[in-house]
Design an enzyme around this catalytic site. Sequence first.
Site, PDB file in Angstrom:
ATOM      1  CD  GLU A 109      -2.796  -1.220   2.436  1.00 22.90           C
ATOM      2  OE1 GLU A 109      -3.828  -1.885   2.337  1.00 22.90           O
ATOM      3  OE2 GLU A 109      -2.475  -0.624   3.476  1.00 22.90           O
ATOM      4  CB  CYS A 122       3.076   7.358   3.324  1.00 22.54           C
ATOM      5  SG  CYS A 122       3.511   6.125   4.556  1.00 22.54           S
ATOM      6  CB  CYS A 129       7.158  -5.426   8.228  1.00 21.98           C
ATOM      7  SG  CYS A 129       8.532  -4.671   9.138  1.00 21.98           S
ATOM      8  CB  CYS A 133       6.447  -3.324  15.938  1.00 23.81           C
ATOM      9  SG  CYS A 133       8.173  -2.975  15.499  1.00 23.81           S
ATOM     10  CB  CYS A 136       3.120  -2.100  13.482  1.00 24.58           C
ATOM     11  SG  CYS A 136       3.259  -1.819  11.702  1.00 24.58           S
ATOM     12  CB  CYS A 373       1.289   5.740  11.587  1.00 23.72           C
ATOM     13  SG  CYS A 373       1.692   7.379  11.088  1.00 23.72           S
TER      14      CYS A 373
HETATM   15  N1  SAH Z   1       9.683  -0.008   9.721  1.00 20.70           N
HETATM   16  C1  SAH Z   1       9.765   1.439   9.732  1.00 20.70           C
HETATM   17  C2  SAH Z   1       8.612   2.101   9.019  1.00 20.70           C
HETATM   18  C3  SAH Z   1       7.326   1.733   9.683  1.00 20.70           C
HETATM   19  S1  SAH Z   1       5.913   2.734   9.689  1.00 20.70           S
HETATM   20  C4  SAH Z   1       9.778   1.899  11.172  1.00 20.70           C
HETATM   21  O1  SAH Z   1       9.445   1.148  12.044  1.00 20.70           O
HETATM   22  O2  SAH Z   1      10.152   3.035  11.400  1.00 20.70           O
HETATM   23  C5  SAH Z   1       6.269   4.299  10.251  1.00 20.70           C
HETATM   24  C6  SAH Z   1       5.933   4.618  11.683  1.00 20.70           C
HETATM   25  O3  SAH Z   1       4.608   4.260  12.080  1.00 20.70           O
HETATM   26  C7  SAH Z   1       6.871   3.923  12.641  1.00 20.70           C
HETATM   27  O4  SAH Z   1       7.333   4.846  13.565  1.00 20.70           O
HETATM   28  C8  SAH Z   1       5.968   2.925  13.286  1.00 20.70           C
HETATM   29  O5  SAH Z   1       6.445   2.511  14.530  1.00 20.70           O
HETATM   30  C9  SAH Z   1       4.671   3.689  13.379  1.00 20.70           C
HETATM   31  N2  SAH Z   1       3.508   2.852  13.675  1.00 20.70           N
HETATM   32  C10 SAH Z   1       3.347   1.552  13.387  1.00 20.70           C
HETATM   33  N3  SAH Z   1       2.158   1.115  13.829  1.00 20.70           N
HETATM   34  C11 SAH Z   1       1.536   2.172  14.398  1.00 20.70           C
HETATM   35  C12 SAH Z   1       0.278   2.356  15.014  1.00 20.70           C
HETATM   36  N4  SAH Z   1      -0.594   1.348  15.126  1.00 20.70           N
HETATM   37  N5  SAH Z   1      -0.033   3.580  15.486  1.00 20.70           N
HETATM   38  C13 SAH Z   1       0.832   4.595  15.356  1.00 20.70           C
HETATM   39  N6  SAH Z   1       2.043   4.498  14.772  1.00 20.70           N
HETATM   40  C14 SAH Z   1       2.403   3.286  14.305  1.00 20.70           C
END
Ligand code: SAH
Length: 388
Positions: A109, A122, A129, A133, A136, A373
């Site tokens: 996406e 974005c 991934c 985490c 996420c 995000c």
């Molecule tokens: N793998 C990279 C890019 C991921 S997405 C990274 O971790 O940085 C970009 C941002 O969105 C990251 O800071 C990630 O931690 C955050 N993110 C992921 N899931 C989220 C959620 N449910 N709510 C808010 N931010 C989130």
Amino acid sequence: MPPRGGTRSRPRSPRGKPPRHLADLDLAGRRAAVADLGEPPFRAVQLSKHFFGRYTQHPDDMTDLPLTSRAALAGALLPPLLTAERELTCDDGTTRKTLWRAFDGALVESVLMRYPDRVTMCVSSQAGCGMACPFCATGQAGLTRNLSTAEIVAQVVAGARLLADGQIPDVPGRVSNDPPVPPRPPRVSNVVFMGMGEPLANYASVVAAVRRLTDPVPEGMGISQRSVTVSTVGLVPAIAKLAAEGLSVTLAVSLHAPDDELRDTLVPVNQRWRVAKVLDAAWDYAAVTGRRVSIEYALIKEINDQGWRADLLGSLLAGRLAHVNLIPLNPTPGSKWTASRPGAQREFVRRLESHGVPVTVRDTRGREIDGACGQLAASVSAPAPAPS
Ligand code: SAH
């Protein structure tokens, strides 16, 4: 981009890799590829201008190429890589999420966000991934595969074409005291690697994509390096490598906790590279590039939003070339976690500021379309055709 007209068959790709595309190659490589097809090398520049400057890959648009060569050149160097499976818009059409299907069925996406003064894309760097985490959505399904350089670039070019075609409305209700400026065709001004995937786990393709996005036309798309942000969970050796690339891109570090005990659970790769090591790598990056590092912190109610954690974070960042980007948690389906209460968020901001640390709270564009995000999950229960 959806294929249009024509009868071009999709080139076969070796070893299950996406088909080769000119955005995978630098201009010298494109010249060589064009010469291999028996065409004069300057055609590489013409093709590159079509793709990076006019956002088209369709032979019919390439009226400066001889009719006899168009299909062969475009077929060999501009194969369609991503097909729009579904498009969702919100925020009066100024936020648009696209679900893409790649040549092998992999789903990714991207999200376009138009603001009064900029347009941010974005983009995803991987299908899925591997960083797991728990808050996420992308992290829940694991890694499918790395995207190629051209698959990353194609997401931005597709956004640029939507804008150029007038498909993304200007932001309504614009209030400004600035003198009126003549309308300019909107362009993608910013790219954030904050879609699906861990960009630094797909290092070579991501760095090449950054070069393609930021090199001037016809080599690339001509976006400013300073307007590109690479976001990482904190892969320390890759941060050091990125610092040595001579790029002026912004580094974002997804910290989410200032202490190893909690970060071990929120960002599992912390068990390999601890908070102190990640921040050291970030400060080295800031020193080498002169770029302020963005510390990402998703505020999760009663998990990481305590006052003492704000103070600990503030003390770790005080005096550094850094700012904190607080992201109200976007709860993912089935998650037991929610965003912090407004009072807790305000107190977190206040404490960081009391340490002299600049703080912003991220806006949450795209929430209703699961485009905010951490919500990018690329699930298609019932594939719907993209609107025409
Ligand atoms: N793998 C990279 C890019 C991921 S997405 C990274 O971790 O940085 C970009 C941002 O969105 C990251 O800071 C990630 O931690 C955050 N993110 C992921 N899931 C989220 C959620 N449910 N709510 C808010 N931010 C989130």
